[in-house]
Design a protein around this motif. Structure first.
Motif, PDB file in Angstrom:
ATOM      1  N   ILE A 138       0.194   4.186  -2.714  1.00 47.39           N
ATOM      2  CA  ILE A 138      -0.184   5.533  -2.240  1.00 47.39           C
ATOM      3  C   ILE A 138       0.987   6.505  -2.425  1.00 47.39           C
ATOM      4  CG2 ILE A 138      -0.965   6.898  -0.267  1.00 47.39           C
ATOM      5  CD1 ILE A 138      -3.061   4.914  -1.232  1.00 47.39           C
ATOM      6  N   SER A 162       0.787   5.623   5.178  1.00 45.94           N
ATOM      7  CA  SER A 162      -0.172   4.621   4.659  1.00 45.94           C
ATOM      8  C   SER A 162       0.343   3.206   4.929  1.00 45.94           C
ATOM      9  CB  SER A 162      -0.403   4.828   3.157  1.00 45.94           C
ATOM     10  OG  SER A 162       0.827   4.720   2.463  1.00 45.94           O
ATOM     11  N   VAL A 186      -0.594   2.564   8.691  1.00 49.15           N
ATOM     12  CA  VAL A 186      -2.045   2.370   8.894  1.00 49.15           C
ATOM     13  C   VAL A 186      -2.509   1.044   8.282  1.00 49.15           C
ATOM     14  CG1 VAL A 186      -4.334   3.270   8.337  1.00 49.15           C
ATOM     15  CG2 VAL A 186      -2.511   4.844   9.054  1.00 49.15           C
ATOM     16  N   SER A 187      -2.094   0.787   7.050  1.00 44.79           N
ATOM     17  CA  SER A 187      -2.550  -0.459   6.388  1.00 44.79           C
ATOM     18  C   SER A 187      -1.916  -1.684   7.043  1.00 44.79           C
ATOM     19  CB  SER A 187      -2.219  -0.427   4.897  1.00 44.79           C
ATOM     20  OG  SER A 187      -0.845  -0.183   4.687  1.00 44.79           O
ATOM     21  N   THR A 203       7.452   0.148   9.470  1.00 48.27           N
ATOM     22  CA  THR A 203       7.371   1.374   8.670  1.00 48.27           C
ATOM     23  C   THR A 203       8.682   2.157   8.715  1.00 48.27           C
ATOM     24  OG1 THR A 203       4.990   1.526   9.084  1.00 48.27           O
ATOM     25  CG2 THR A 203       6.111   3.547   8.387  1.00 48.27           C
ATOM     26  N   VAL A 224       0.842  -1.214   0.000  1.00 51.04           N
ATOM     27  CA  VAL A 224       0.000   0.000   0.000  1.00 51.04           C
ATOM     28  C   VAL A 224       0.869   1.253   0.000  1.00 51.04           C
ATOM     29  CG1 VAL A 224      -1.649   1.344   1.388  1.00 51.04           C
ATOM     30  CG2 VAL A 224      -1.991  -1.122   1.076  1.00 51.04           C
ATOM     31  N   ALA A 225       2.002   1.185   0.717  1.00 50.14           N
ATOM     32  CA  ALA A 225       2.922   2.344   0.755  1.00 50.14           C
ATOM     33  C   ALA A 225       3.359   2.714  -0.649  1.00 50.14           C
ATOM     34  CB  ALA A 225       4.139   1.997   1.610  1.00 50.14           C
ATOM     35  N   VAL A 249       3.519  10.440   3.131  1.00 51.71           N
ATOM     36  CA  VAL A 249       2.200   9.818   2.940  1.00 51.71           C
ATOM     37  C   VAL A 249       2.348   8.327   2.647  1.00 51.71           C
ATOM     38  CG1 VAL A 249       1.939  10.187   0.437  1.00 51.71           C
ATOM     39  CG2 VAL A 249      -0.074  10.245   1.921  1.00 51.71           C
TER      40      VAL A 249
END
Ligand SMILES: Nc1ccn([C@@H]2O[C@H](COP(=O)(O)OP(=O)(O)OP(=O)(O)O)[C@@H](O)[C@H]2O)c(=O)n1
Ligand SMILES: C/C(=C\CO)CCC[C@H](C)CCC[C@H](C)CCCC(C)C
Length: 298
Positions: free
Chosen positions: A204, A226, A229-230, A267, A200-201, A222
């Motif tokens: 996005i 992301s 969060v994902s 992350t 997803v990183a 961002v």
């Protein structure tokens, strides 16, 4: 003399133990384990119990063989489908690669409950990533040509790319199935961050990542947010799935905080400018595994 069915070993030694002493046909006399013995004394069950266990073992082998074949077919169909979508220019090759990255590992982890409860089930499940590793090596060395695979999982269509990111990725799937399997939250959390979070990183970040991270101009705020969060949401979703199926009993207050910490670690590691030294498909899963093992302890 009391008889009790129990393992008193941690997962890994139980794993080794069950490879040496296949559990279905034996009863464990945990009360008879001499303090110096590394393995419980085994008591061979009466003839009928052995026959029933042999039938159960045969049924497990048939079930696990069918499950492996089904999951392998699913993997092949996934890659083939995204190749068609890319060939018809319905999606870009980069997006195809990332969706295969996200879906392969998550669907693999979701498939684990279709295997039997035999201790050997994890080996049958691991056959799928093993065969895919061999497939990636064969086509990565151009010993054979599979344009469907190359177009679905490489950035520029160079077969040699198969020997890096995709190969490390599939090796991590095999490692999680073999070492952690369904009884530990570590494997599924690792795959949630490597497959879901990192994937997803990329999607996005490529689209909206104008504000770059100061210490790594190829990654964006961002994109990293992301990923966090994902990775967190998908990890909780996977843990809820395994908890609902009875494989895990979790204190959700404790779990939420630990999973947030693990996703943060993954992350931060993914954001570091170290891809020239170590691929994300190695650093992110190993960091997730270590963080998950230290916080969940198994
Ligand atoms: N935290 C992140 C991660 C990725 N990206 C965006 O996504 C692109 C690709 O990210 P990367 O993780 O480098 O993916 P690849 O290495 O190309 O693919 P893979 O991880 O599958 O090998 C980056 O160039 C960047 O534009 C981002 O903005 N922020
Ligand atoms: C593009 C990828 C990684 C680079 O970051 C993903 C490569 C995926 C492999 C080619 C296929 C892996 C398949 C899994 C082992 C099994 C998936 C089963 C599931 C049911 C689809």
């Amino acid at each position: 003399m009391s008889l009790s069915l129990s393992f008193t070993h941690p997962i890994l030694s139980r794993h080794v133990y069950s490879a040496v002493f296949p559990p279905p046909r034996f009863l464990f006399l945990s009360s008879h384990i001499p303090t110096t013995s590394r393995f419980p004394i085994l008591y061979r069950a009466p003839q009928r119990a052995t026959a029933l266990s042999a039938t159960a073992a045969t049924a497990s082998i048939f079930r696990d063989t069918a499950a492996s074949a089904s999951v392998f077919a699913g993997a092949y169909a996934l890659v083939f489908t995204f190749n068609i979508l890319t060939q018809k220019e319905l999606i870009q090759q980069n997006l195809s690669r990332k969706l295969v990255h996200i879906l392969s590992g998550l669907l693999f982890a979701i498939s684990w409950p279709i295997f039997s409860n035999a201790d050997e089930a994890r080996y049958f499940a691991s056959l799928v990533p093993l065969i895919n590793c061999l497939r990636l090596v064969i086509h990565g060395l151009s010993l054979s040509d599979d344009q469907s695979l190359i177009k679905s999982v490489t950035r520029e269509g160079n077969p040699k790319e198969l020997l890096r990111g995709p190969l490390y990725y599939v090796a991590m799937l095999m490692l999680c199935a073999l070492v952690f399997w369904r009884e530990s939250p570590v494997g599924v959390i690792c795959l949630a961050n490597m497959c879901g979070g990192d994937g997803v990183a990329d999607i996005i970040g490529r689209k909206y990542g104008s504000s770059k991270i100061p210490y790594n101009q190829s990654k964006s705020w961002v994109g990293s947010i992301s990923m966090f969060v994902s990775g967190f949401i998908i990890s909780i979703g996977m843990l809820y799935y395994y908890s609902a199926l009875g494989y895990l009993q979790l204190d959700w207050g404790y779990t939420m905080h630990r999973v947030a910490l693990i996703s943060l670690v993954a992350t931060v590691v993914e954001s570091l400018p170290i891809t020239m030294l170590i691929d994300d498909n190695i650093s992110v899963p190993l960091a997730s595994m270590l963080a998950a093992y230290l916080t969940f302890g198994h």
